[in-house]
Scaffold this motif. Sequence first.
Motif, PDB file in Angstrom:
ATOM      1  N   PRO A  19      -4.986  -3.587   3.819  1.00 28.48           N
ATOM      2  CA  PRO A  19      -5.572  -2.661   4.845  1.00 28.48           C
ATOM      3  C   PRO A  19      -4.446  -3.057   5.294  1.00 28.48           C
ATOM      4  O   PRO A  19      -3.741  -1.602   5.963  1.00 28.48           O
ATOM      5  CB  PRO A  19      -6.103  -4.344   5.381  1.00 28.48           C
ATOM      6  N   ALA A  20      -2.798  -3.665   5.508  1.00 30.12           N
ATOM      7  CA  ALA A  20      -1.311  -2.990   6.510  1.00 30.12           C
ATOM      8  C   ALA A  20      -0.765  -3.774   5.483  1.00 30.12           C
ATOM      9  O   ALA A  20      -0.837  -4.855   5.757  1.00 30.12           O
ATOM     10  CB  ALA A  20      -1.282  -3.008   7.582  1.00 30.12           C
ATOM     11  N   LEU A  21       0.351  -2.844   6.150  1.00 30.08           N
ATOM     12  CA  LEU A  21       1.464  -3.370   5.240  1.00 30.08           C
ATOM     13  C   LEU A  21       2.609  -2.896   5.453  1.00 30.08           C
ATOM     14  O   LEU A  21       3.399  -1.636   5.897  1.00 30.08           O
ATOM     15  CB  LEU A  21       2.003  -3.384   3.550  1.00 30.08           C
ATOM     16  N   SER A  22       4.127  -4.018   5.385  1.00 31.06           N
ATOM     17  CA  SER A  22       5.579  -3.223   5.406  1.00 31.06           C
ATOM     18  C   SER A  22       5.903  -3.472   4.281  1.00 31.06           C
ATOM     19  O   SER A  22       6.017  -4.564   3.841  1.00 31.06           O
ATOM     20  CB  SER A  22       5.903  -3.817   7.133  1.00 31.06           C
ATOM     21  N   ILE A  23       7.160  -2.152   3.978  1.00 30.80           N
ATOM     22  CA  ILE A  23       8.055  -2.010   2.892  1.00 30.80           C
ATOM     23  C   ILE A  23       9.206  -1.961   3.406  1.00 30.80           C
ATOM     24  O   ILE A  23       9.594  -0.785   3.844  1.00 30.80           O
ATOM     25  CB  ILE A  23       7.627  -1.295   1.692  1.00 30.80           C
ATOM     26  N   GLU A  24      10.092  -2.571   3.398  1.00 32.52           N
ATOM     27  CA  GLU A  24      12.112  -1.847   3.457  1.00 32.52           C
ATOM     28  C   GLU A  24      12.270  -0.784   2.458  1.00 32.52           C
ATOM     29  O   GLU A  24      11.957  -0.598   1.571  1.00 32.52           O
ATOM     30  CB  GLU A  24      12.699  -3.596   2.786  1.00 32.52           C
ATOM     31  N   TYR A  25      12.673  -0.236   3.757  1.00 36.89           N
ATOM     32  CA  TYR A  25      13.654   1.368   3.321  1.00 36.89           C
ATOM     33  C   TYR A  25      14.793   0.778   3.114  1.00 36.89           C
ATOM     34  O   TYR A  25      15.295   0.673   3.986  1.00 36.89           O
ATOM     35  CB  TYR A  25      12.666   2.301   4.622  1.00 36.89           C
ATOM     36  N   ASN A  26      15.356   1.179   2.007  1.00 39.99           N
ATOM     37  CA  ASN A  26      17.184   0.851   1.996  1.00 39.99           C
ATOM     38  C   ASN A  26      17.175   2.204   1.662  1.00 39.99           C
ATOM     39  O   ASN A  26      16.713   2.914   1.001  1.00 39.99           O
ATOM     40  CB  ASN A  26      17.411   0.157   0.949  1.00 39.99           C
ATOM     41  N   ALA A  27      18.041   2.930   2.375  1.00 42.24           N
ATOM     42  CA  ALA A  27      18.433   4.452   2.224  1.00 42.24           C
ATOM     43  C   ALA A  27      19.647   4.243   0.644  1.00 42.24           C
ATOM     44  O   ALA A  27      19.295   5.428  -0.331  1.00 42.24           O
ATOM     45  CB  ALA A  27      19.578   5.124   3.089  1.00 42.24           C
ATOM     46  N   ARG A  28      19.844   3.349   0.221  1.00 42.50           N
ATOM     47  CA  ARG A  28      20.728   3.697  -1.617  1.00 42.50           C
ATOM     48  C   ARG A  28      19.832   2.925  -2.353  1.00 42.50           C
ATOM     49  O   ARG A  28      20.431   3.364  -4.057  1.00 42.50           O
ATOM     50  CB  ARG A  28      21.619   2.493  -1.498  1.00 42.50           C
ATOM     51  N   LEU A  29      18.423   2.858  -1.326  1.00 37.20           N
ATOM     52  CA  LEU A  29      17.372   2.789  -2.549  1.00 37.20           C
ATOM     53  C   LEU A  29      15.751   3.592  -2.153  1.00 37.20           C
ATOM     54  O   LEU A  29      15.034   2.647  -2.603  1.00 37.20           O
ATOM     55  CB  LEU A  29      17.079   1.354  -3.320  1.00 37.20           C
TER      56      LEU A  29
END
Length: 260
Positions: A185-195
């Motif tokens: 239903p809902a989630l957070s995902i880490e964002y990394n500019a190098r990836l």
Amino acid sequence: MKNQGAKVTLLAAASRGRRRLMEEIRNLRRRRNESELTRQRLLSTWVRPGTRVFDLGANVGELTEVFVRLGGEVVAVEPHPRCVTELRRRFHRSKNVSIVAAAASDEIGTAELHLGSITEVSTLSTRFRTAYQDQPGGVHWSEVVQVRTTTLDALIGRFGMPGFAKLDLEGHEPDALEGLSRPIPALSIEYNARLREESLRCIERLDAIAAPGRYRWNFSPYESYVLSLDSWLTGEAMRAWLSSLSPDLETGDVYGEYLP
């Protein structure tokens, strides 16, 4: 005397390891430059009393504790042996935390976990290590351990569907989502500019699971816990928006909501 000396040496090493871990915990807390109220306000959008939460990449339980404070029933998934020990110490009296000593991945089995100079950067991802290994004065990986792996589908089979899942896996997030066959239903995902490509793959994977347009997306810069976009975006629009971000915005979190 010889055995006694060895015992003293082992106890001293254990004490140093413990002090180092506690220092990392204190450093983690010092680096939080947002107020606790702001963090709880955003996360309470999805985590309420009784909400099942998957904390994937729980580390030493910083966010696990926040989820519990919000009333969540938390499944803390963490492969790092020292972090698992700390999680068990920290939450051994909590009826709202289940600890899974494993890495979320695309299949059940084992994998090599590269232990970082700080626990936060320990990873299964070769691309993550490559992206950061040449950073001056940066982190390094000097030890490799075999850890158990599990899948999101297996976790759902054991604990039930979460209302919210947090993925902070140092570049291994797309692999974890390969082990998922139903929309969360809902989630957070880490964002990394190098990836950046990993974040794009995650959104693409979830659109494939749920059908395009069934997830909507937003973004929060590094631990600000404030959403950047006034309007939520489709998966396609979010991938384009992330692709346009300046590399100066090093990290953040992508938030997704499933629209049934």
